[in-house]
Design an enzyme around this catalytic site. Sequence first.
Site, mmCIF file in Angstrom:
data_model
loop_
_atom_site.group_PDB
_atom_site.id
_atom_site.type_symbol
_atom_site.label_atom_id
_atom_site.label_comp_id
_atom_site.label_asym_id
_atom_site.label_seq_id
_atom_site.Cartn_x
_atom_site.Cartn_y
_atom_site.Cartn_z
ATOM 1 N N THR A 420 19.776 12.480 65.192
ATOM 2 C CA THR A 420 20.097 11.310 65.638
ATOM 3 C C THR A 420 18.857 10.485 66.020
ATOM 4 O OG1 THR A 420 22.216 11.923 66.924
ATOM 5 C CG2 THR A 420 21.188 9.897 67.580
ATOM 6 N N SER A 483 30.652 11.968 71.921
ATOM 7 C CA SER A 483 29.560 12.174 71.831
ATOM 8 C C SER A 483 28.866 12.050 73.018
ATOM 9 C CB SER A 483 29.238 10.441 71.198
ATOM 10 O OG SER A 483 27.763 10.475 70.972
#
Length: 607
Positions: A420, A483
Site C-alpha cells: 500500500t 481494510s
Amino acid sequence: MSRRFTRSSAFTSALAMVLAGAVSASPADAATAGSEQDSPRVPTSIGYGGAVSSLDPVVSDVGLKVLRQGGNATDAAVAMAAAIGVTDPYSAGIGGGGFFVHYDAATGQVETIDGRETAPAAMEHDAFVDPATGEPYPFYPDLVTGGVSVGVPGTPATWERALERWGTTSLSQALRPATTVAEEGFVVDQLFHDQTVVNQGRFEALTSTSELFLPGGEAPEVGSVFRNPDLAATYRTLARGGVEAFYEGELAQDVVDAVQAPPVTDDTELPVPVGSMTAEDLASYEVVDRDPTAVSYRGYDIFGMAPPASGGTTVGEALNILEQFDLGSLEDPAAMHHYIEASALAYADRAAYLGDGDFVDVPVAGLLDDTFAKERACLLNPEVAAAKPVAAGDARSYDGVCAEPAAEGINPEDTESTSTTNLTAVDRWGNVVEYTLTIEQIGGSGIVVPGRGFLLNNELTDFSIEYDAEDPNRIEAGKRPRSSMSPTIVLADGRPVLALGSPGGSQIINTVTQMLINRIDLGMTIEEAIAAPRAAPQNSVRTTAEQAFVDSYGTALTGYGHTLRPTANAIGAATAIEIGPGGLLTAVAEPTRLGGGSARVVWPAGH
C-alpha cells in the site's frame, strides 16, 4: 493542556537543521516531472503556502508543482496518486482502491470517499476453498496470484469523485504530470529493483507482466530508466473519455479478460486461478461518500475512515482506552505497555465486529463510545500484561462498569498485505487531504492488463479465507473486504493541526496510533514521532516490533510480561503534515524506512 500541540525542548535545534536542509533543496530545483529524476529525498520541510508528503520524490514533486501552479490539495492528491501508479506500481494504481479523507476549509467539515474494491456479483462463498479437499487453498501461492482475488477497482472512480466534490481542475489536467513520467520514464531505485526481484517468480508466470517488469528476463537495474508507454496511453484514454472509459468499453473488457483468462505463460507451474469479474461488475461500480469516524482525544478531534475500513474505529477505540490513563506522566516503557494493552483490546473488537457496514451491522457508535472505552480499560492492568489473545467486549451493551474478564479470546489470522502507499497534501487555503491507496500485495495479483500498463489488485484476499456466517468479514458478492487503512485528520478548535497515514496492512493501525501517542502524549515533535521505533501489537501472544523498539524497550517490557518478536521489516511508512500557528507547515516523511520519503513545502521558511 493547550489544544495546540506543544513542542519538545529539542524542537529549536531540529528546526534549525531542517531549515538548513530546506535551503539546499528549493522547490525550483525539484518541481519537474518526467525524465529529470535528480530530486532529493527530503524527509522534512518547513514553510508556508501548501505542502505535500509521499514516499517518492517524483510523486512529491508532481504534487508540489500542482500547488505552485494554483491547484488545491485535492488537485495535488489526485495528480500524486496518478504518479504513484507510475513510480510505485507494485503498491498502488488504477487497478486498485483506497480511502480519501478531506478537510474543507470553507465549511470546516471532514468528509470521506470510500473507493474500496468490491467482490464481483458471481463471487462464491467458497471461492477460496479447494472443492477436491474442502480445505482452503494455500494463501501462497494459490490465492495471491491470479484472477480469483481481483476486486472491482475503485481508484479511478475515487479520483473523479474527489475532483468533482473538491477539486479545481479536470481529470485530464490532473493526469498530465503522471502521463509525462510514464512516457519519459523514471530512474529505478533500489526498492523498485528489489520488489521486482521478490516478485520475479510470479511475474514470470504472466506474459504481459514479464514483458513490462522483466525486460530481457531480469529486473530493471538500479539507475536505469524505466518507461511505461502503455500506462501513458491508458492515462490519455482516461483523459479523453473520463473514468467511463475505465468502467465501460474496450478498456473495461480488457480488464475482464485479464481476470477471467489471465495471460499465463505456456510453461508456468504456478497456480494462476481465474476470477469471475464481468463487464457488468465494472459498469455498476460506485464509490461511496461516507461520514468519517470521530473521537475526542485529550482535546483533539480525530477523524478517520469508517467501515469497511477498520482504521477509524480501531485507532479511535485504542485512543479512547488510553485516555483513561495519564500517559504523559509515565516513563516511556510504561507508556508503551499501555499502548500494547490498549491495542490488544481494540484489535479484539476489530476482529469481532468489523466488516463492510453495508452488509453487516458494525456497532461503530459503541466501539467509539467513551463509556465502552472505560469498560474495556478496566481490563488494562498498568503493571502486568494480560494473557493474549484477549476477548472482545460487547459493543452493543455496556455501562462502563468494571466486570470480570470475558473468556479467552480468539485472534484470527490476518492476511492483509503490508504493501500500500499513502500521501498527504495541504494547500494555501487550508484544505487538507489524507489518502491511502493500494493494490494489496506488493505486485497485487501479478496481472498486468495486456497493453494497458497497470497491475490489478488482489484485495479479495482481505476477506476471511474460510466462510463463516457469523464472521463480519465473510465473503459475499458485492461486498467490500475489511481494510486497515487509516487516513487520519486531527482538528483543534475546529481547525486542522495534523494529517497523517501509512501503508502497512493491519500494521497501519498501529503506526497511526503510535504516531498520535508520540505526538500528543509523549511530547515528541512530528519529525520525532514519525522516526521513532515502532511496534505492532495486535492481540497476539507475541508483539511484532522493529529491532530499534526491542533495543529501546525490550528489557522493560519483558518485565511487564510482554514477548516481543523482532522483525527486520519496517512497520509502516508514514507521511504527515502538521499545521502550526500562523499557517506554518511541517511536512514530514519517513527518514529511513523503505529508503525514505519526500516532504515538500511551496515556500520554505527563511526564503
